[in-house]
Motif scaffolding. Structure first.
Motif, PDB file in Angstrom:
ATOM      1  N   VAL A 157       2.390   1.644  -3.510  1.00 45.28           N
ATOM      2  CA  VAL A 157       1.409   2.172  -4.462  1.00 45.28           C
ATOM      3  C   VAL A 157       1.250   3.676  -4.253  1.00 45.28           C
ATOM      4  CG1 VAL A 157      -1.063   2.180  -5.043  1.00 45.28           C
ATOM      5  CG2 VAL A 157       0.179   0.008  -4.879  1.00 45.28           C
ATOM      6  N   GLN A 174       0.841  -1.204   0.000  1.00 46.68           N
ATOM      7  CA  GLN A 174       0.000   0.000   0.000  1.00 46.68           C
ATOM      8  C   GLN A 174       0.875   1.253   0.000  1.00 46.68           C
ATOM      9  OE1 GLN A 174      -2.363  -0.960   3.441  1.00 46.68           O
ATOM     10  NE2 GLN A 174      -4.000  -1.832   2.212  1.00 46.68           N
ATOM     11  N   GLU A 230      -0.810  -2.268  -8.302  1.00 49.22           N
ATOM     12  CA  GLU A 230      -2.181  -2.350  -7.793  1.00 49.22           C
ATOM     13  C   GLU A 230      -2.731  -3.768  -7.938  1.00 49.22           C
ATOM     14  OE1 GLU A 230      -3.758   2.211  -8.471  1.00 49.22           O
ATOM     15  OE2 GLU A 230      -3.802   0.828 -10.171  1.00 49.22           O
TER      16      GLU A 230
END
Length: 83
Positions: free
Chosen positions: A25, A22, A53
């Motif tokens: 990203v 996360q 993703e």
């Protein structure tokens, strides 16, 4: 039946990896925004973001499988110790 402790350890590892992905990203999104602001071509960076993703999505599905395996474990989680 799955081993509760082993599956729980897998869940902890999955959570760590998902948090890392996360962050990656989010970092890639910032990078693309900075590249766009400077007028750079972002095609490859956007391709990489889509791959990242997708990897995150697969990791989230894997985490769900671990949670489901935990729910099927035949042994109960250890009881909290009283201090």
């Amino acid at each position: 039946m799955p081993n509760w402790l082993q599956e729980f350890e897998h869940l902890i590892q999955a959570d760590r990896l998902l948090a890392d992905w996360q962050r990656r990203v989010a970092d890639q999104i910032v990078c693309i925004e900075e590249m766009t602001a400077k007028g750079y071509d972002t095609d490859l960076a956007e391709d990489l973001l889509r791959t990242m993703e997708y990897t995150l999505e697969v990791g989230q599905r894997h985490r769900q499988l671990i949670v489901e395996a935990l729910s099927r474990c035949d042994e109960a989680p250890p009881a909290p110790s009283s201090h």
